[in-house]
Every structure is written in structure tokens, then in C-alpha cells.
Design an enzyme around this catalytic site. Structure first.
Site, short mmCIF file in Angstrom:
data_model
loop_
_atom_site.label_atom_id
_atom_site.label_comp_id
_atom_site.label_asym_id
_atom_site.label_seq_id
_atom_site.Cartn_x
_atom_site.Cartn_y
_atom_site.Cartn_z
N GLY B 14 14.10 24.24 -10.63
CA GLY B 14 12.47 23.93 -10.78
C GLY B 14 12.12 23.48 -9.34
NE ARG B 24 8.47 18.93 10.02
CZ ARG B 24 8.71 17.54 10.20
NH1 ARG B 24 9.22 16.85 9.63
NH2 ARG B 24 8.23 17.10 11.44
CB VAL B 26 18.18 21.14 6.19
CG1 VAL B 26 19.34 22.04 6.47
CG2 VAL B 26 18.37 20.19 5.28
NE ARG B 75 14.81 27.78 -14.27
CZ ARG B 75 14.89 26.27 -14.16
NH1 ARG B 75 15.97 25.45 -14.03
NH2 ARG B 75 13.66 25.77 -14.22
CG ASP B 106 21.37 18.42 -14.25
OD1 ASP B 106 20.11 18.90 -13.94
OD2 ASP B 106 21.97 18.53 -15.14
CB THR B 129 14.50 17.11 -10.10
OG1 THR B 129 13.98 17.05 -11.39
CG2 THR B 129 15.57 16.20 -9.75
CG ASP B 131 12.22 16.33 -15.09
OD1 ASP B 131 10.85 16.13 -15.14
OD2 ASP B 131 12.75 17.24 -15.47
CG ASP B 133 16.66 13.78 -15.23
OD1 ASP B 133 16.44 14.38 -14.11
OD2 ASP B 133 16.70 14.41 -16.19
NE ARG B 175 11.74 21.97 -20.77
CZ ARG B 175 11.83 23.10 -20.17
NH1 ARG B 175 13.10 23.83 -20.11
NH2 ARG B 175 10.79 23.66 -19.39
CB ALA B 190 -1.05 5.18 -21.37
NE ARG B 215 -7.61 -4.94 -31.07
CZ ARG B 215 -7.64 -4.82 -29.66
NH1 ARG B 215 -8.24 -5.67 -28.93
NH2 ARG B 215 -6.66 -4.29 -29.11
CD GLU B 226 8.42 19.48 -20.60
OE1 GLU B 226 8.65 19.13 -19.23
OE2 GLU B 226 7.95 20.37 -21.07
CD GLN B 258 3.08 16.73 -15.42
OE1 GLN B 258 3.65 15.69 -15.58
NE2 GLN B 258 2.53 17.49 -16.39
#
Lengths: 326, 326, 326, 326
Positions: B14, B24, B26, B75, B106, B129, B131, B133, B175, B190, B215, B226, B258
Site C-alpha cells: 500500500g 529521493r 536513497v 502487489r 511487513d 505504511t 498503519d 504497526d 485493518r 472523540a 443531559r 476499519e 488517508q
């Protein structure tokens, strides 16, 4: 002409960026003319619930740049009935209000129109809607901001579409009108624009996508108005996937981000000018009209003519879209 | 130590904002060290299809601020098989490439790991990424931009939520990981954050929404990753509507916006630093690691350990969310 | 009518956001009509130096949203002389160019006008300038983006002015025209706007600032066009400090940020429409005019009439500014 | 440990984006712990003038995303004297305030330190400054927003620099510290970065500009911290023009736009976390410290050690700048 003393302002219907700038203009122009200005919370509902409060110049400080509406908004079924409007009249009269400025869309003007025919409180409408589909004005408060929000989002989607050679079907707001789709589509170089004002032959689009695929043009953006007769982005994507399973097709529904955010320069100026003109009109005894801008001049439209209007869209625009996206 | 002469760089998986800044870095660090640097289009697929081309300093001019990736990404199933990797090796050897930098997640590192074990081309991974993670690094390229894009969108949604006294259920990407939900939720105040790392009791949330209603706190934002086990924003909204039909509940799925957009300062610096470090590592004979940043220092993680990692999220954050949104 | 075969496009004078969108439209509309389209680098200088190259549809992919101009721009003294223009003609003829589209300001049109009188290459001008001060069009490419950039900056300045109760004197671009000052000043609720079209009595402003101080209104924004006859923000601030040493007065000169950035929706559509119309005009044998938009319709102005024009500014705007900022 | 009942919060010194998020966190965490929370207007001056008012949860609704500070800020000479601080103490005692949270920079902490030594009201400092030059924390509230504002502006300047082949000398904030210059310079690919932490040899830069010119690299950005020993952008540009009159050199001073604007995700989270930790510290009897974040953990620094600190800047960064901008 009866002397004007106390006016009220409210925002009604769907919110639109620039409503705060319009409220500010009404309040300060009113005060400048030595009127007492009242704010009404939650549109017509606030009149019925007597959520009416005096405003000063300071009440609208530092809001010209804010999205949303400090007066909040709501839809109000009770006001559709004569009994509701009668109660509204009584509440306004408690504050001796003799002029009302309604910032909203065609539904709100419809209410104002009935109200002002039945009771002796003149109303002025200001077109506040992101959809730009009101007769009697070239622009509505909020449209310019909404399309700019849309193009910023679509530019981001193009980044990722381009990185992956993907087809994106992007849904923008516009239940009855395709202006947001048309403008944001042209401005982002979308390959196709689908809008309620014009029948889309989806099979033509599919054929073109297949032709594009053959010449290795895989990045394609389709901008769809939510009110397009094909049924929105999900349905469009479903049918494309059916015919072109090999395309990497994704859906993005921009949704409510298009209603918020700091208004653009155009919307702030438009709202300021219209708010100023609304008080001016009340002072001059011009009643029950919507303030519009036509060819850069203030234009009055009787409230009952300020209806949702599907403007004819010049077919040349579709030719331009096709040529420029090629 | 074998002398390094020719290196290649690719982006895979992704896309994430900041990938261009990494490319740039590299390219220019490689050239500075008198290496020949090759770009590969479309990730591993480009190696297999021999879409490999020499890059100069100019090839990466004016891209540090661009979203997406000029090298595109894809991919590639073929690379999961030994035969595919063998073909890749042969293509790289045609260009005498003796070092490969892979910018991706990963899944991409997994491929690089196998490839570098089977063939004598050392690989360096850069975590790209949104994410965040990945084990072995405090930050990943793209995360900071993605959360800032999310909060700008959610701020806009709050404008309209606030104007209408509405409840919005907002779905952000993630995900397997809830970092985007957690960070964007805290940053926008939030009321609730739902993420895969933590079981959400939806009935507790519903009870709280009902208490809030009593109230008169009607504006509520729920940010849902998601990948949350309840099944995303639409399902959450459906269940809330079932229990609280009187609430004006709307859904907004932020989606692919995003992934795009100009990277933030943090992501540009992170990507620059990592790209520089990748070439450094290759030159020093450090192989088959992912470059990470831990406590503001470069940190190497063997590629087979650079896996998707659900970090423990400090439960105090949920207390903070609850207290600050009250 | 002579058949058109080869056209060239260049950008000239100060750059403006939307120039790329205009170049894209010229190129793709030209190709659609089976013309060969050439790009010229660095404006007229590029013709003289023969920096002329064929463009395809792909050459302008993904630029509609980019600031600056991919064709670059420059000022060129040599083209002011007949000898220069003759050489330009010869170079264009080498490529058999029989139509030229010039995107720029009044200075650039002046050159085009002379050139097209002397030689048989018809020219079309597109008004690309952030200053919006060209006769024959309601809008110029870049103006809407520039004012939106200005208001985003001024909104930020208001944040800090408000935190500190400060007076800010903010200088915006506009050497001969005050449109940017006027629009950005209204849209940010500036207390005073100073522009070349209207003599400012600084002592009146100072008196008002002193009156404001007495009623504890300490946050004040003054927006000054760089070409205002008082001499710019630094001079204005100097004189205010002299008279009101107790005010916390600061200066901010927005400068060149107003020229860059991704164009707004309005500028992208305007540029697309004008670029399309330019090729159309050439094909129809309409020559040596500037394309303008007047009341939302394409309007031709002979190049020698497309001069810098100080439009009369409706004095009501100054009344609105005063009332709304109070 | 004395029971805590009433706390006050103020913002002091230069404003920074995220201060509102910090105020919100202090107020809501205090209320959650059943404290009474008071807001003080205009920093220490407000204590002296008794501009102290009770705050509720609602007082800080919808401010997490706002720039500036709702509590306003000011510098206060009287508080530098013992007499001033005594008066401050008496005013705070009138409200039975037994804890004070000061959001500001090192100057503000200095005042808090003296005050808390002399009187029995414990103080907690939160580092709110765009300059990031406070010992005892990796980040300060406002820095991340300021650098992102700076890079957005510099990206725009690059657009126009690139269109014209120009050299721009851009001044960013930082009287004593060059962090904004360093980060924004790396992130925009600036060719040179000048900052107070490191002596710049301007003649080396000039030589390099001349070398660049010979190889036709004409677009160059120099980012200068206002506190650089050469004397700021105007002086740098003056000296470059002297030596390189043929270069088209322009100056842009970003100025106060760097202080305003909606805070980034990082600044909002940082401010929320610090505000929460400040109340926590007071409740736990930890006094007279500044809250910092070091390696992602809360870190306390005695207020008298929370001074302006020139961090050593890793010289490798300058190498990276040079390599990546080449």
C-alpha cells in the site's frame, strides 16, 4: 413605511460553510443601523421553543472564518403546519421582532414564504446551501467551500490511484444537483462525471474504460453525484466490476466533510455581502424576497420563486471534460 | 566486504505519503557515494517485468513534498514463489545490482527476507505504511500524514455534527491496527474510540450515549478503526440506531484520502533519514534488516522480525480519552 | 482561412497558480483537434533560445493541481526590440508554428500584440496574474488562489493577534492593484484596508485605533496592498507606532507564498476553460485577442486593449468593511 | 499531603498552537477529579488584575482544534518583582487556589519557580513554545504545528522559485534556537540551513551558489533562523546580492503565521497528555516541576532546570542536508 426596530436571524436546513459569516454580517449591519438584533437557535424550532436571545457586536466576533453555524440548525416539522407558524409568530412578537432573516435552502424559504403571507413579519432569505441549486442567484453560500474541500480530497485520492494504477469511483454530495460533481470533476481532471442533470450511459463509460485499459491508461477517476440516477458510487462500482473484473476498482464516498471547514474567500465575501444586503432590504421595506447575486449585482427573488432549480448545464462542459481528461 | 556498486530502490504494498521523500533520499545518498542507483517501477512486479531504469539526482527533484510514489507500487503474487524470485534475481543481475532497498510494509519485508536468503543480493527494508504497526520502529513513513489528514476531515465533520446536534460514526483506516483511530480520536476529542487492539462493549457505549442524551449532550463522535471486531462504522451505526432511534446518527468512512496528500514535516524528515540510513547500512555491509527509529536513534531489525506487531496500548490512553471528551 | 497545424504555448511574466491547468488545457485541446502542440520554456526567452519542444497528452498529466508552471517563466528584454521579435519569428517558423498561446499579464500581451502585428503568427493571450487587474475579464488565473492563500495566513495571524491583543499591519501583494487586499481584508474581517485605488488618510485610521483602544478593542488587523501610496506595511507600522507607542504593533509581509500552492477549484476551472477557448479561437481564425470571462461568458479583447486596468471599486465595499469589522 | 481543591490555569509568554488543547485537558482532568478549576486571563497579569474565573467542562468545548489561546497571554513585568508576586498570591488566595498550571516558555517557568519558592502555592509548568528549546522534554507544544506551517509556506515559495529559477532566502522563527529552521529546511529540501547553533560561513554558501550557477542549478532555497548570527534573511540576501548580482535573489520572512493555525495531531495529543499529567502531578503532591516527554514517557524537570537549552545538534544532520539537496 413602518419603522424597523427589532430583527431576528436564524440558520435553517442543512448547514453550509459561510453561514457564520452571514450571521455576523446581519448582526453587525443591524446594530450599525441601531436595530436590536436577536439570534434564534436551531432554526424555526428555536422560534417555537422560544430560544431567542439578544446579540451584540461581540457575539459574532471571530466567527467569519468558522465552519458550521453558531446558531445551530435543525429541521422543524411543526413549522410546516399553520398552528406551528402561529405559535412562532406569537413568540417573535413577545420580543417585538418586526423582521426575520432566514439563512438556508429552498425548504426554509418555503416556510418563510408561508409565514410572511400569514403574519405581518417580513422575511428575507439568504441562500445557504452547498448544492448551489437555487433559482435567482449565481452562487449560494457554502458551494465554493464544498467544491474546494472535494477537490482537496480527490487530489489525495488521485495520489493513491496513481501509485496503484487504480480506478476510483468517488461520490460527492448533491441529491438533486450535480454542481459539486461537475466542478470538482473538471477541477481534478476526472475522466467521467455523473450527475442527475444528465443521463449517463454507464455502458459507454465501461466501453471507454476498456478502451483505456487497452492503451494502458489504468488510472481513472469517476466523480458521481449522490443523486445520479444510476444510484451512487457503490452501485456504479458494482456494475463496473461486473463488466471489468480485471480493473482494480475502489469506491470513496466523501460524505459530510463537504459540509464543514473554514469557508473560502469567495464564500466569506458572498455571505458578508448578502447579510449586509438583507438588513438593507428590510430597512428599505423590501420584503419576502431571497437575496441573490446575479452578474455580480444584488438581485431580489420573491421567496416563492426561490425554489430548487435545475439549471441547464451547457453541454460544452461535457465536451471539455472529455477532451481535457484524455 | 564486497564493494557495492549498483543499488536499486522500489516501493511496494500500500502506498504511503513520504515514500517519495524516501526514494529521493536513497537516490541522492547513493549518488553521493558514487553508486549507480536504479529505480524499479511497480514494486517486485517491476523486477520481474524488468521495469528497471537508472536514476540521477534530477530524477527525484521536487518530489519530497509529493504524495503517492513516483515509482508506483503493486502487489505481486509471482514473487511469493521461488520461481518468481529466481527470475527477479536474474533481472537484477542483468543490471549488476548488488543491493536493494524496499520501501513498504511487513508483507514486502517478508518477500525481501526470503529473497535475500536465497540469493546474494542484500536487502534493506524501510517501513512505509500509514498503519504504524511494524515491530522495531516507533514510527512508520506515512502515519503522521495519515492521522493529520484524518483529523482535518474529522474537524470538518465536527462542524456539521455541532450545527445539527448529531452523532457521527467515523471509520478510519487500520485493518489490523488501531493507531490511526487512537491518535485521530484523541486529537479531535472523540467521545469513543473503537480499535482492534481492545474489545469494545458496544452496549456500554450505547448506554453512555443514552446518558449523554439525558443531559442534552447530543454531539458525539465515535472513531472506529476499519478492523475493529464490531465490523466497521456502518455496522456500529446500525446497532446504535436500533437501540437509540431518536438519535440523529450518521456515518462517514474516510477511506483512501488517508493515503494521499503532501507528507507532513515529520514524515518527510523520517523518510529522508531512513533513506539515508538505508544506503549507509548497505555500504557498511549491514544486510537484510529493516531500518527503524527507536527513541530517536536508528535501529536495525532483521527482516524476519520486522513483522506486523500489535503494540500493547497503554490503558491510560483510554482513561484520558474518557476524561477529556466528557 | 489558413489551416492551423502547429501551435505553441508559453507562460510569461510573474507566475500564477493555475498556469499549469491552462497549459494542460491548451495542449489537450490542441491534440484533440489534431494539431501538433509545442511547449516553450521560459516565456519569450525560450523562443529566442529555441527551447521549443513537442508536447503530448502525457506531458501534462497530473499537473492540473500543481502550483508554478512546468514551462517556467522569465522576463525577456530582447523581445521588447524588433530584432528580438524577428529572431523569435524565425525560430517559431523552424517548427512551422502558426499559432501562439501566451499565458501571462499585460506586459506579456503587449509583446504578443507587437509580435502579431509584425509577423504572421496569430497570438491568443490568457490572463494569468494573481493581481486581477486586466481589462476585459472578470477574473484572472491565479487571483482566487492568491486570496485564499492570503486569508489562510491572515487567519493564523489573527489567532496570535487575538492571544496577545495586538495590532497587525499585514502587507499583501498588489503593486498597482488592491484586489488582493480588498478581498482578503473583507474575508478576514480586517479593521482597515489600504489600497492604491483609494487614498487612505492614515491619521483617520490612527484616530480610530485610539478610539478603539479607549473602548478596549485592541486586536486590529490592517491589510495593506504593497502598492498603497503610503508605502507598505513597514512604513504604515512606523507611523502608527509614532502616534500610538502604547499599542503592541507588528508587521507581517506575506510575500511570495501568495504566488504558489495548488490552485483552487475556481482557478483550475477558469484556466481549463480559457485554455480550451484559446485553441478554439485560433481554429476559428480569431486572432490577437485575450480570452476573458465576462458575466460567465467567453469574451474577446484585442490584445492592445488588454491592459492593466484599475477597475472602479464600488465605495459601498468600504462601508461594508467598516460596518462589519466594528 | 494537603488535599487539593481549587486549581488555576493560565497561558503565558508567546502563544503557541496547542495551548487551547492543554487548557482543555487541565480543566477536564481537574473536574474529573472533583476539583474546582479557574481560568486566568492574560497570564500572570491576569492574576494581578484578578481576571480569574471559574471554568466548567463546557468552557473548553470545541477548542482542541483552535489556534491561539482562549485565556489570552501577555508578558507581565510586575510579576518579576517580589511585590507583584505577593499581590498575585493574595489574589489567588481569595479564590482559595492551591495549585497553578502555567503553560508557557522558560521565562514563564522562571516566574513560577520564584513564586512557588516564596509562597505555598505549588506550580506545574507545561512547555508551550514553538521554539522547542526547553531542557527536559523532547517536544514542546506548538513546535510541530509551526514547522508544518513553515513547510507549507516554503513549498509554495518553491513553486514560484522553480517557475522563475530564483534563489529565495527564507526567514523562519527562532531567536535563540534553530529547530524550526533545521526541520523545515530538511523537509523542504532546502539547499542551505542557517541557525544560531552553528556558525555559518556565508562565503562558503556563496561559493556553492556560484558553483551551482555554473552547472545551471539556479533554484536554491536558504532557510535562515531569525536568530542566526549573520543577522536574518535581509542581511543574508544583501550579502549574496553583493557577491552574486546576477542571481535573481528574493527574501521571504514567514513571521507570525508560524504562531497561529489549528494544531497538528502531534501537538493536540502532546498538549492533552501534558495537561492531564499536570493535574495528576498536583494531585500526587509533585510540585514545581515542568512536565516533559522524554522517550515517550512523562518526565519531570524542576522548574529552575527547565531553562532555554541549546541542544547539541547532531552534525550528521548537516551532512544529510547537503547530500539530499544536491
Amino acid at each position: 413605511m413602518k419603522k424597523l426596530n427589532n430583527i431576528a436571524v436564524l440558520t435553517s436546513g442543512g448547514d453550509a460553510p459561510g453561514m457564520n459569516a452571514a450571521v455576523r454580517a446581519v448582526v453587525r449591519t443591524g446594530i450599525y443601523h441601531q436595530l436590536n438584533v436577536f439570534g434564534v437557535m436551531y432554526g424555526y424550532r428555536g422560534i417555537l421553543k422560544n430560544e431567542i436571545f439578544p446579540m451584540e457586536s461581540k457575539s459574532v466576533a471571530n466567527i467569519i472564518q468558522r465552519g458550521g453555524t453558531i446558531l445551530k440548525t435543525a429541521r422543524c416539522k411543526e413549522f410546516y403546519e399553520y398552528e406551528g407558524r402561529k405559535k412562532a409568530y406569537e413568540n417573535l412578537k413577545k420580543h417585538n421582532i418586526d423582521g426575520l432573516v432566514v439563512i438556508g435552502g429552498d425548504g426554509s424559504f418555503n416556510g418563510a414564504q408561508k409565514f410572511s403571507q400569514e403574519f405581518d413579519i417580513p422575511c428575507i432569505g439568504l441562500p445557504g446551501t452547498i448544492d448551489k441549486d437555487i433559482a435567482g442567484t449565481d452562487f449560494t453560500i457554502g458551494f465554493d467551500t464544498a467544491v474546494n474541500t472535494a477537490i482537496e480530497a480527490i487530489d489525495k485520492i488521485r495520489d493513491t490511484a496513481d501509485a496503484h494504477d487504480r480506478l476510483f469511483v468517488i461520490e460527492v454530495m448533491g441529491r438533486d444537483a450535480g454542481y459539486i460533481a461537475l466542478h470538482s470533476g473538471i477541477a481534478t481532471g476526472a475522466e467521467h462525471i455523473m450527475m442527475p442533470e444528465r443521463k449517463t450511459e454507464l455502458h459507454d463509460i465501461i466501453e471507454e474504460l476498456q478502451a483505456n485499459e487497452r492503451r494502458k491508461k489504468l488510472v481513472n477517476l469517476i466523480v458521481v453525484a449522490e443523486g445520479d440516477e444510476t444510484g451512487g458510487a457503490n452501485e456504479v462500482a458494482r456494475r463496473i466490476k461486473e463488466s471489468c473484473p480485471q480493473l482494480d476498482t475502489r469506491v470513496c464516498i466523501l460524505g459530510h466533510i463537504q459540509r464543514g471547514g473554514s469557508p473560502t474567500c469567495t464564500d466569506r465575501i458572498l455571505a458578508s455581502r448578502m447579510g449586509y444586503a438583507a438588513v438593507d432590504a428590510l430597512l428599505e421595506g423590501i420584503h419576502n424576497v431571497m437575496i441573490g447575486i446575479v452578474n455580480d449585482k444584488i438581485h431580489y427573488t420573491p421567496l416563492d420563486k426561490a425554489v430548487k432549480a435545475k439549471q441547464e448545464i451547457d453541454p460544452e462542459w461535457f465536451k471539455i471534460v472529455k477532451i481535457l481528461a484524455s
